[in-house]
Design a protein around this motif. Structure first.
Motif, short mmCIF file in Angstrom:
data_model
loop_
_atom_site.label_atom_id
_atom_site.label_comp_id
_atom_site.label_asym_id
_atom_site.label_seq_id
_atom_site.Cartn_x
_atom_site.Cartn_y
_atom_site.Cartn_z
N LEU A 97 0.87 -1.18 0.00
CA LEU A 97 0.00 0.00 0.00
C LEU A 97 0.90 1.22 0.00
N ILE A 98 0.76 2.06 -1.01
CA ILE A 98 1.50 3.33 -1.06
C ILE A 98 0.44 4.43 -1.06
N ASN A 104 -1.64 13.45 -7.18
CA ASN A 104 -0.17 13.40 -7.02
C ASN A 104 0.45 12.05 -7.37
N LEU A 105 -0.40 11.08 -7.62
CA LEU A 105 0.09 9.71 -7.82
C LEU A 105 1.04 9.62 -9.00
N GLU A 107 3.13 7.48 -11.84
CA GLU A 107 2.85 6.28 -12.64
C GLU A 107 3.56 5.07 -12.03
N ALA A 108 4.78 5.28 -11.54
CA ALA A 108 5.55 4.16 -10.96
C ALA A 108 4.84 3.62 -9.70
N GLN A 109 4.17 4.50 -8.94
CA GLN A 109 3.44 4.04 -7.75
C GLN A 109 2.22 3.22 -8.16
N TRP A 110 1.50 3.71 -9.16
CA TRP A 110 0.36 2.94 -9.68
C TRP A 110 0.84 1.55 -10.13
N GLN A 155 -6.02 6.13 -1.63
CA GLN A 155 -5.85 4.70 -1.91
C GLN A 155 -6.55 4.27 -3.20
N ALA A 156 -6.70 5.20 -4.15
CA ALA A 156 -7.43 4.85 -5.39
C ALA A 156 -6.76 3.70 -6.12
#
Ligand code: NAP
Length: 253
Positions: A97-98, A104-105, A107-110, A155-156
């Motif tokens: 969970l990040i 602000n998300l 792409e690497a986090q998604w 948390q989307a």
């Protein structure tokens, strides 16, 4: 686990701590030998869980693999089958969970969240299916989240990954039921683990979550063990394609 197992064998991913560790120990208590997986950086913690499984008179086999890496998953599954002979149950628990807003998300986090949570579940299931099909038996337990049904701000991407696991499991159940394999999800609520603490950053957040929980308390890893072991057992032989909330009554449908 040096000798092939004559008894029931489970594989639990992300099992060095938190919910995965609790489920691995619960399965050992229920009589399973357990192949425990985590990522290489959890080496000492995972070996300790495997040793703890031994205290239940069962065998623990630690295998390191990144569940989001197809090659690594196949090496793990081949090693598990070579050493344990068979696998009856898989619990796809590894997850991350990040926290970040959609605005602000990165792409690497998604990608990281989708790769480990959703793709990791798919890769482990796909690697095991030929074996389970051959044996005409399997229990697949995927750890989703109430976040995949309701979710919370920041948390989307996590919510999307958990909804993906539930959709995947519903279709998987329809494809593999004819081979004696069931597939279900467990959807934990707020569980006090290292990850759970992301939702519990300060006392006001703890109070907020307790207030919306029917049982008026946060969950502990052990609260997830009974439902997961039920779905891993023959007591749930006629249950498949379901997503079971284990959240103390936050989500009621
Ligand atoms: P945790 O304490 O963070 O444990 C997760 C474990 O998975 C960690 O040991 C982690 O290792 C490992 N892992 C991460 N990436 C991996 C990879 N690529 N391959 C193999 N293992 C990997 O989390 P938890 O709270 O026990 O959560 C377990 C599962 O329950 C997750 O799927 C989570 O989404 C779900 N869940 C948790 C809650 C909650 O409130 N805690 C609520 C709903 C659902 P590292 O720490 O080294 O990354």
């Amino acid at each position: 686990m040096t000798q092939p197992s004559n008894g029931r064998v489970a594989l639990v991913t992300g099992a060095s701590r938190g919910i995965g560790r609790a489920i691995a120990l619960g399965l050992a208590r229920d009589g399973f030998d357990v192949v425990v997986n985590d990522i290489e950086r959890q080496r000492e913690e995972l070996k300790a869980v495997a040793t703890e499984i031994g205290t239940f008179g069962r065998r623990g086999l630690p295998l390191f693999a990144d569940v989001s890496d197809r090659g690594s998953v196949h090496v793990m599954v081949d090693a598990a089958l070579a050493q344990a002979d068979h696998i009856d149950v898989v619990v796809n628990n590894a997850g991350i969970l990040i926290a970040n807003t959609v605005e602000n998300l990165q792409e690497a986090q998604w990608d990281a969240v989708m790769d480990i949570n959703a793709k990791g579940t798919f890769l482990v299931v796909q690697a095991l299916l030929p074996h389970m099909r051959r044996r005409g038996y399997g229990r697949i337990v995927n750890i989703a989240s109430i976040g995949g049904k309701h979710g919370a701000p920041e948390q989307a991407h996590y919510s999307a990954s958990k909804a993906a696991i539930m959709g995947f499991t519903r279709v998987l159940a329809q494809e593999v039921g004819q081979f004696g394999i069931t597939a279900n999800c467990v959807c934990p609520g707020i569980i006090v683990t290292d990850m759970g603490r992301t939702n519990l950053s300060d006392q006001s957040n703890v109070d907020k979550w307790v207030a919306v929980t029917a049982l008026r308390r946060l969950g502990q890893p052990e609260d997830v063990v009974g439902p997961a072991c039920f779905l891993a057992s023959d007591a749930s032989a006629f249950v498949t394609g379901q997503s079971l909330n284990v959240c103390g009554g936050i989500v009621l449908s």
